[in-house]
Write a protein that holds these residues in place. Structure first.
Motif, PDB file in Angstrom:
ATOM      1  N   ARG A  69      17.149 156.327  48.864  1.00  0.00           N
ATOM      2  CA  ARG A  69      18.275 157.647  48.722  1.00  0.00           C
ATOM      3  C   ARG A  69      18.840 158.012  49.948  1.00  0.00           C
ATOM      4  NH1 ARG A  69      17.349 162.790  49.666  1.00  0.00           N
ATOM      5  NH2 ARG A  69      15.197 163.572  50.327  1.00  0.00           N
TER       6      ARG A  69
ATOM      7  N   GLY B  94      18.814 159.673  61.223  1.00  0.00           N
ATOM      8  CA  GLY B  94      18.892 159.891  62.662  1.00  0.00           C
ATOM      9  C   GLY B  94      17.396 159.495  63.243  1.00  0.00           C
TER      10      GLY B  94
ATOM     11  N   TYR C  22      14.753 154.759  75.152  1.00  0.00           N
ATOM     12  CA  TYR C  22      14.970 155.029  73.846  1.00  0.00           C
ATOM     13  C   TYR C  22      16.317 155.220  73.707  1.00  0.00           C
ATOM     14  CZ  TYR C  22      14.431 158.215  69.909  1.00  0.00           C
ATOM     15  OH  TYR C  22      14.528 159.025  68.594  1.00  0.00           O
ATOM     16  N   LEU C  23      17.248 155.949  74.401  1.00  0.00           N
ATOM     17  CA  LEU C  23      18.478 156.368  74.174  1.00  0.00           C
ATOM     18  C   LEU C  23      19.289 155.113  74.438  1.00  0.00           C
ATOM     19  CD1 LEU C  23      18.754 159.883  75.879  1.00  0.00           C
ATOM     20  CD2 LEU C  23      18.619 159.676  73.403  1.00  0.00           C
TER      21      LEU C  23
ATOM     22  N   ALA D 256      22.441 161.471  58.997  1.00  0.00           N
ATOM     23  CA  ALA D 256      22.370 162.640  59.799  1.00  0.00           C
ATOM     24  C   ALA D 256      22.112 162.114  61.174  1.00  0.00           C
ATOM     25  CB  ALA D 256      21.152 163.570  59.470  1.00  0.00           C
TER      26      ALA D 256
ATOM     27  N   PHE E 237      21.992 167.228  65.390  1.00  0.00           N
ATOM     28  CA  PHE E 237      21.313 167.510  66.796  1.00  0.00           C
ATOM     29  C   PHE E 237      21.268 168.772  67.174  1.00  0.00           C
ATOM     30  CE2 PHE E 237      24.051 163.596  66.354  1.00  0.00           C
ATOM     31  CZ  PHE E 237      23.165 162.916  66.937  1.00  0.00           C
TER      32      PHE E 237
ATOM     33  N   TRP F 154      24.776 158.331  70.602  1.00  0.00           N
ATOM     34  CA  TRP F 154      25.146 157.036  69.806  1.00  0.00           C
ATOM     35  C   TRP F 154      26.705 157.325  69.693  1.00  0.00           C
ATOM     36  CZ3 TRP F 154      22.706 153.341  66.335  1.00  0.00           C
ATOM     37  CH2 TRP F 154      21.396 153.204  66.457  1.00  0.00           C
TER      38      TRP F 154
HETATM   39  O1  T3D Z   1      17.727 155.860  69.001  1.00  0.00           O
HETATM   40  C1  T3D Z   1      17.724 157.304  68.605  1.00  0.00           C
HETATM   41  O2  T3D Z   1      16.852 157.622  67.751  1.00  0.00           O
HETATM   42  C2  T3D Z   1      18.481 158.018  69.540  1.00  0.00           C
HETATM   43  C3  T3D Z   1      18.032 159.799  68.973  1.00  0.00           C
HETATM   44  C4  T3D Z   1      18.866 160.215  68.030  1.00  0.00           C
HETATM   45  C5  T3D Z   1      18.547 161.947  68.227  1.00  0.00           C
HETATM   46  C6  T3D Z   1      18.959 162.289  66.548  1.00  0.00           C
HETATM   47  O3  T3D Z   1      19.318 161.559  65.752  1.00  0.00           O
HETATM   48  S1  T3D Z   1      18.401 163.650  66.846  1.00  0.00           S
HETATM   49  C7  T3D Z   1      18.554 164.117  64.888  1.00  0.00           C
HETATM   50  C8  T3D Z   1      17.307 163.743  64.333  1.00  0.00           C
HETATM   51  N1  T3D Z   1      17.764 164.003  62.888  1.00  0.00           N
HETATM   52  C9  T3D Z   1      17.540 165.143  62.110  1.00  0.00           C
HETATM   53  O4  T3D Z   1      17.257 166.255  62.838  1.00  0.00           O
HETATM   54  C10 T3D Z   1      17.716 165.152  60.635  1.00  0.00           C
HETATM   55  C11 T3D Z   1      16.623 165.565  59.991  1.00  0.00           C
HETATM   56  N2  T3D Z   1      16.555 165.419  58.381  1.00  0.00           N
HETATM   57  C12 T3D Z   1      17.518 166.510  57.942  1.00  0.00           C
HETATM   58  O5  T3D Z   1      18.060 167.212  58.169  1.00  0.00           O
HETATM   59  C13 T3D Z   1      17.274 166.196  56.394  1.00  0.00           C
HETATM   60  O6  T3D Z   1      16.199 165.324  55.963  1.00  0.00           O
HETATM   61  C14 T3D Z   1      18.662 165.253  55.777  1.00  0.00           C
HETATM   62  C15 T3D Z   1      19.785 166.189  55.845  1.00  0.00           C
HETATM   63  C16 T3D Z   1      18.753 163.890  56.598  1.00  0.00           C
HETATM   64  C17 T3D Z   1      18.357 165.123  54.312  1.00  0.00           C
HETATM   65  O7  T3D Z   1      17.770 166.043  53.800  1.00  0.00           O
HETATM   66  P1  T3D Z   1      17.111 166.043  52.382  1.00  0.00           P
HETATM   67  O8  T3D Z   1      17.053 167.473  51.796  1.00  0.00           O
HETATM   68  O9  T3D Z   1      17.737 165.265  51.347  1.00  0.00           O
HETATM   69  O10 T3D Z   1      15.790 165.494  52.568  1.00  0.00           O
HETATM   70  P2  T3D Z   1      14.300 166.006  53.291  1.00  0.00           P
HETATM   71  O11 T3D Z   1      13.432 166.543  52.105  1.00  0.00           O
HETATM   72  O12 T3D Z   1      14.717 167.014  54.315  1.00  0.00           O
HETATM   73  O13 T3D Z   1      13.591 164.744  53.794  1.00  0.00           O
HETATM   74  C18 T3D Z   1      13.024 163.823  53.144  1.00  0.00           C
HETATM   75  C19 T3D Z   1      11.816 163.266  53.898  1.00  0.00           C
HETATM   76  O14 T3D Z   1      11.901 162.532  55.059  1.00  0.00           O
HETATM   77  C20 T3D Z   1      11.120 164.401  54.386  1.00  0.00           C
HETATM   78  O15 T3D Z   1       9.518 164.066  54.596  1.00  0.00           O
HETATM   79  P3  T3D Z   1       8.355 164.941  53.430  1.00  0.00           P
HETATM   80  O16 T3D Z   1       8.433 166.011  53.663  1.00  0.00           O
HETATM   81  O17 T3D Z   1       8.813 164.314  52.134  1.00  0.00           O
HETATM   82  O18 T3D Z   1       7.202 164.038  53.986  1.00  0.00           O
HETATM   83  C21 T3D Z   1      11.470 164.507  55.754  1.00  0.00           C
HETATM   84  O19 T3D Z   1      10.508 165.378  56.750  1.00  0.00           O
HETATM   85  C22 T3D Z   1      11.892 163.061  56.096  1.00  0.00           C
HETATM   86  N3  T3D Z   1      12.700 163.085  57.022  1.00  0.00           N
HETATM   87  C23 T3D Z   1      14.119 163.446  57.182  1.00  0.00           C
HETATM   88  N4  T3D Z   1      14.704 163.310  58.267  1.00  0.00           N
HETATM   89  C24 T3D Z   1      13.637 162.700  58.987  1.00  0.00           C
HETATM   90  C25 T3D Z   1      12.365 162.646  58.571  1.00  0.00           C
HETATM   91  N5  T3D Z   1      11.320 162.101  59.104  1.00  0.00           N
HETATM   92  C26 T3D Z   1      11.511 161.712  60.409  1.00  0.00           C
HETATM   93  N6  T3D Z   1      12.438 161.749  61.022  1.00  0.00           N
HETATM   94  C27 T3D Z   1      13.643 162.260  60.481  1.00  0.00           C
HETATM   95  N7  T3D Z   1      14.968 162.407  61.261  1.00  0.00           N
END
Ligand code: T3D
Length: 263
Positions: free
Chosen positions: A59, A64, A85-86, A112, A137, A146
């Protein structure tokens, strides 16, 4: 055998790269970054492939950077490891821009952080009505990377870009199309069909002028993109070392709002 992090499927002249960590909304980790690079290399090498599509399994499109991976990096605190990593993420952006074939982001669900910027790095964006776009972020105390600070203001203007970066609120697919963030929005039940239709139209176009146009448009701004990615990297290194980032990660894992103190 472990499931591949990025699935590569070829149909006629279209190669589809599917990010394949659906239980984590395809959050970015080393295997996913490496899989994307390998897939893009294969697209470039295969003369019969004329178009690449990047999409997500399940889904989500891509949530991110993997939060757990960032917690591990932060706990070990190796700035050189974080820089590598970056750098690996920025290499994916560079590759998408340099491939002389159209690369389409088919955004099936939430995009995201680096996942949103992966979509912005692609040449065209087709989104399902279920897609959302979040510059997440700021919600965990990080700086955009990115190439996001290059792509977003160019697409939507500086005022709107700052709003999206600073507030970190999800932008719906319809709003994304209204402000020029995506090219096409389609209902979820027609997503696969419309993605295939767009890819087939691009595949039927003459490859040489397509390639020359992409090269010409991007060559003029490549130096600026490189400069921006370098400054994103420096800014991100500072944020990575901060207490606020530790708090942002903890708050995400504990499913609560962060309390940033400016440290
Ligand atoms: O190369 C590189 O990687 C460079 C570095 C990059 C830095 C970044 O990208 S920093 C930003 C990192 N991302 C985030 O902070 C986004 C985190 N996620 C969210 O805000 C939300 O999940 C979404 C807006 C994307 C979607 O929301 P929703 O309500 O549809 O889903 P959810 O319930 O929040 O997430 C579903 C599962 O995915 C959940 O796990 P669980 O509780 O069912 O076991 C959640 O923890 C997991 N999940 C979501 N985002 C991430 C993640 N697990 C690990 N990393 C994530 N980024």
């Amino acid at each position: 055998m472990a499931e591949e992090a990025v699935l590569l499927r070829r149909e006629a002249a279209v190669a589809t790269l599917t990010l394949n960590r659906p239980d984590k909304l395809n959050a970015m980790d080393d295997s996913l970054r490496a899989g994307l690079m390998a897939g893009l290399d294969a697209v470039e090498r295969d003369r019969d492939v004329r178009v690449a599509v990047i999409t997500g399994a399940g889904r989500g499109f891509c949530a991110g950077g993997d939060i757990q991976k960032m917690v591990e990096l932060k706990e070990g605190y190796h700035s050189a490891a974080f820089r590598r990593y970056l750098d690996a993420g920025h290499a994916v952006v560079r590759r998408i821009r340099q491939i002389p074939k159209p690369v389409v982001a088919a955004i099936n669900g939430p995009a995201a952080g680096a996942g949103m910027n992966l979509a912005l790095a692609c040449d065209l964006r087709l989104a399902s009505e279920q897609a959302t776009f979040t510059q997440a972020f700021s919600r965990i105390g990080l700086h955009p990377d990115w190439g996001g600070t290059f792509f977003l203001p160019r697409l939507v203007g500086h005022g709107r870009a700052l709003e999206i970066f600073w507030l970190g609120e999800p932008v719906t697919a319809q709003e994304a199309q209204r402000i020029g963030l995506v090219n096409f929005v389609v209902p979820p039940e027609r997503f696969a069909e419309e993605t295939a239709r767009l890819a087939a139209r691009l595949a039927a176009a003459p490859p040489l002028p397509m390639a020359l146009l992409k090269q010409d448009l991007y060559e003029r701004i490549q130096t600026e993109l490189e400069r921006v990615m370098e400054s994103e990297l420096e800014a991100q290194m500072k944020c990575f070392a901060s207490e606020d980032f530790t708090e942002g990660l903890r708050a995400f894992q504990q499913k609560r709002a962060p309390k940033f103190r400016g440290g």
